[in-house]
Design a protein around this motif. Structure first.
Motif, PDB file in Angstrom:
ATOM      1  N   THR A 127       3.483   7.099  -3.124  1.00  0.00           N
ATOM      2  CA  THR A 127       3.494   7.104  -1.647  1.00  0.00           C
ATOM      3  C   THR A 127       4.816   6.541  -1.133  1.00  0.00           C
ATOM      4  N   LYS A 136      -2.138   8.295   4.004  1.00  0.00           N
ATOM      5  CA  LYS A 136      -2.157   7.925   2.582  1.00  0.00           C
ATOM      6  C   LYS A 136      -2.014   6.408   2.433  1.00  0.00           C
ATOM      7  N   ILE A 137      -1.150   5.808   3.262  1.00  0.00           N
ATOM      8  CA  ILE A 137      -0.980   4.347   3.222  1.00  0.00           C
ATOM      9  C   ILE A 137      -2.304   3.668   3.618  1.00  0.00           C
ATOM     10  N   GLU A 162      -6.917  -7.517   4.411  1.00  0.00           N
ATOM     11  CA  GLU A 162      -7.033  -7.525   2.944  1.00  0.00           C
ATOM     12  C   GLU A 162      -7.188  -8.966   2.461  1.00  0.00           C
ATOM     13  N   LEU A 196      -3.447  -5.191   8.792  1.00  0.00           N
ATOM     14  CA  LEU A 196      -4.105  -4.694   7.572  1.00  0.00           C
ATOM     15  C   LEU A 196      -3.941  -5.693   6.428  1.00  0.00           C
ATOM     16  N   VAL A 197      -2.744  -6.291   6.339  1.00  0.00           N
ATOM     17  CA  VAL A 197      -2.508  -7.306   5.302  1.00  0.00           C
ATOM     18  C   VAL A 197      -3.477  -8.468   5.525  1.00  0.00           C
ATOM     19  N   ASN A 250      11.589   9.441   5.521  1.00  0.00           N
ATOM     20  CA  ASN A 250      12.561   8.693   6.341  1.00  0.00           C
ATOM     21  C   ASN A 250      13.917   9.399   6.335  1.00  0.00           C
ATOM     22  N   ASN A 264      -4.595   3.968   0.697  1.00  0.00           N
ATOM     23  CA  ASN A 264      -4.218   2.999  -0.349  1.00  0.00           C
ATOM     24  C   ASN A 264      -4.699   1.598   0.029  1.00  0.00           C
ATOM     25  N   TRP A 265      -4.541   1.262   1.315  1.00  0.00           N
ATOM     26  CA  TRP A 265      -4.991  -0.062   1.793  1.00  0.00           C
ATOM     27  C   TRP A 265      -6.506  -0.204   1.629  1.00  0.00           C
ATOM     28  N   TYR A 302       0.828  -1.234   0.000  1.00  0.00           N
ATOM     29  CA  TYR A 302       0.000   0.000   0.000  1.00  0.00           C
ATOM     30  C   TYR A 302       0.858   1.279   0.000  1.00  0.00           C
ATOM     31  N   ASP A 316      10.897   0.057  12.794  1.00  0.00           N
ATOM     32  CA  ASP A 316      10.301   0.571  14.045  1.00  0.00           C
ATOM     33  C   ASP A 316      11.203   0.267  15.241  1.00  0.00           C
ATOM     34  N   ASP A 330       7.265   7.452  10.066  1.00  0.00           N
ATOM     35  CA  ASP A 330       6.555   8.056   8.927  1.00  0.00           C
ATOM     36  C   ASP A 330       5.429   7.199   8.360  1.00  0.00           C
ATOM     37  N   GLY A 331       5.112   6.092   9.001  1.00  0.00           N
ATOM     38  CA  GLY A 331       4.079   5.227   8.435  1.00  0.00           C
ATOM     39  C   GLY A 331       3.201   4.604   9.497  1.00  0.00           C
ATOM     40  N   ILE A 332       2.739   3.412   9.159  1.00  0.00           N
ATOM     41  CA  ILE A 332       1.851   2.658  10.045  1.00  0.00           C
ATOM     42  C   ILE A 332       2.722   1.709  10.877  1.00  0.00           C
ATOM     43  N   PRO A 333       2.500   1.570  12.188  1.00  0.00           N
ATOM     44  CA  PRO A 333       3.314   0.634  12.970  1.00  0.00           C
ATOM     45  C   PRO A 333       3.293  -0.763  12.342  1.00  0.00           C
ATOM     46  N   LEU A 376       1.468  10.966   5.261  1.00  0.00           N
ATOM     47  CA  LEU A 376       1.814   9.760   4.483  1.00  0.00           C
ATOM     48  C   LEU A 376       1.241   8.497   5.113  1.00  0.00           C
ATOM     49  N   LEU A 424       0.279  -2.813  10.415  1.00  0.00           N
ATOM     50  CA  LEU A 424       0.384  -3.087   8.978  1.00  0.00           C
ATOM     51  C   LEU A 424       0.142  -4.579   8.715  1.00  0.00           C
ATOM     52  N   SER A 425       0.689  -5.406   9.593  1.00  0.00           N
ATOM     53  CA  SER A 425       0.495  -6.854   9.475  1.00  0.00           C
ATOM     54  C   SER A 425      -1.000  -7.198   9.589  1.00  0.00           C
ATOM     55  N   LYS A 479      -7.386  -0.936  -1.915  1.00  0.00           N
ATOM     56  CA  LYS A 479      -6.955  -2.272  -2.342  1.00  0.00           C
ATOM     57  C   LYS A 479      -7.817  -3.357  -1.696  1.00  0.00           C
ATOM     58  N   LYS A 527       9.075  -3.141   8.120  1.00  0.00           N
ATOM     59  CA  LYS A 527       8.613  -2.021   8.948  1.00  0.00           C
ATOM     60  C   LYS A 527       8.897  -2.298  10.423  1.00  0.00           C
ATOM     61  N   PRO A 532       5.303  -5.624   6.426  1.00  0.00           N
ATOM     62  CA  PRO A 532       5.311  -5.650   7.908  1.00  0.00           C
ATOM     63  C   PRO A 532       6.664  -6.032   8.503  1.00  0.00           C
TER      64      PRO A 532
END
Lengths: 162, 210
Positions: free
Chosen positions: A129, B111-112, B81, B77-78, A137, B115-116, A72, A84, B67-70, B108, B74-75, B119, A80, A77
């Motif tokens: 994105t 935005k992720i 999906e 969210l996958v 980053n 996008n998710w 996305y 993190d 800058d994103g999703i922890p 951002l 994110l795991s 999708k 990331k 994960p």
């Protein structure tokens, strides 16, 4: 030194020069938001699962290369969770750069961040994105942006030399 | 209307996301039936997914990580999906709290999430980026619209109205209502207190480990 963080289990992409690889070697624990890497064991994550030293590795590298499935517009994960868990690369104190709040440097090295994304159905928006996230980053690492590539399959990536 | 509020913090207790969820619930009031779920680890149970699938709006509340999703969220969210719910009746909203002062640094991450949602076959409804989130869990409870949280209250109220109407909201970005220099000073003094409580010194914050 090149530091490669990837979600590829059987990594066999040729790399020129000295490098360190961080890829799935047993389960990774996610960051729990404890800030122990700043206020208990500064510079190192407090979770001992084999992934606690990425912040220190980042302090020794000149190139940080992310090789990841694009999710996305984000890295995957696994990648990331490694990122993190490596916020100890930076210092908890704040600085203002380009009018925005960021963290101070802990190390003097200048990281060039590049990325190789793969995935069958990465949309143009997701690509945009992903590029913007890498630029963000770089602002936070106070580093430089390198090249960003997108591939449809892992096989295409195997022709690359890092 | 049934709404799922998702706490995406890795912390089960005392998180800024939890504090924001409490405030947000106050704005929803009796106008909606709320289901609360915690995405605190990397996997979701079938029961949670099943329960969520029966609601019309999902509001993700989580911290900004690099800058994103922890990664753990994110795991999840996958996994969502892959559950192939693909339901265009479900609207997705996001509330992101940043440790940095500027809420726009959550752009951002939202935005992720957007996008998710596309999708995964849902409808993106918009989000709020909150700057200065570092102190939220510790802030005293004041009347909504008063004190340093006033801009946050306003943004949450606006988003709650959007969610209840199941419409689309343009992302908005806010910060706590006190000067950035004070926020910075407060945070930095907090790090010093924390490292001292752990037996270290302020100098140790700059340690370079072997």
């Amino acid at each position: 030194m090149k530091l490669i963080i990837t979600d590829i289990n059987n990594f066999n992409i040729p790399v020129e020069g000295e490098y360190k690889l961080i890829n799935p070697q047993g389960d990774i624990h996610h960051c729990v938001g404890c800030f122990g890497c700043w206020v208990k064991t500064p510079g190192k994550c407090v979770i001992h699962d084999g992934y606690e030293g990425t912040g220190t590795d980042m302090g020794k590298c000149t190139e940080l290369i992310l090789i990841s499935r694009c999710c996305y517009g984000s890295v995957s994960p696994f990648v990331k969770m490694v990122q993190d868990r490596a916020i100890s690369y930076i210092h908890p104190d704040f600085v203002i750069r380009k009018g925005e709040m960021h963290h101070k440097r802990r190390y003097k090295n200048m990281i060039t961040l590049s990325a190789y994304f793969y995935g069958e159905d990465i949309t143009e928006t997701e690509k945009e994105t992903a590029i913007n996230v890498l630029k963000a980053n770089v602002e936070n690492y106070d580093g430089l942006i390198g090249d960003v590539y997108f591939y449809k399959t892992l096989e295409e990536l195997r022709g690359v030399t890092l | 209307m049934k709404i799922t509020l998702i706490n995406g913090s890795p912390k089960v207790k005392s998180s800024a996301s939890g504090a924001l969820i409490e405030d947000f619930k106050g704005y929803l009031g009796e106008k909606a039936e709320v289901v609360e779920v915690g995405f605190h680890t990397t996997t979701l149970t079938k029961e949670v997914i099943e329960e969520m699938s029966k609601t019309e709006a999902w509001v993700f509340v989580y911290p900004l990580y690099v800058d994103g999703i922890p990664g753990h969220l994110l795991s999840c969210l996958v996994q969502l999906e892959q559950a192939c719910l693909q339901n265009p009746q479900i609207h997705i909203y996001g509330i992101v709290n940043c440790g940095f002062y500027e809420g726009v640094q959550a752009e951002l991450s939202l935005k992720i999430l957007q996008n998710w949602s596309l999708k995964a076959g849902f409808v993106w409804g918009g989000g709020v980026g909150i700057g200065g989130g570092g102190g939220l869990a510790m802030m005293p409870k004041l009347e909504p619209g008063h004190g340093p949280k006033a801009p946050i209250d306003k943004a949450l109220q606006g988003l709650s109205e959007t969610v209840l109407k199941k419409v689309v909201h343009e992302n908005c970005y806010v910060s706590v209502a006190f000067p950035r220099s004070l926020y910075r000073m407060g945070a930095q003094s907090g790090w010093r207190q924390m490292i001292k409580a752990n037996g270290g010194t302020a100098k140790d914050l700059s340690k370079i480990p072997e």
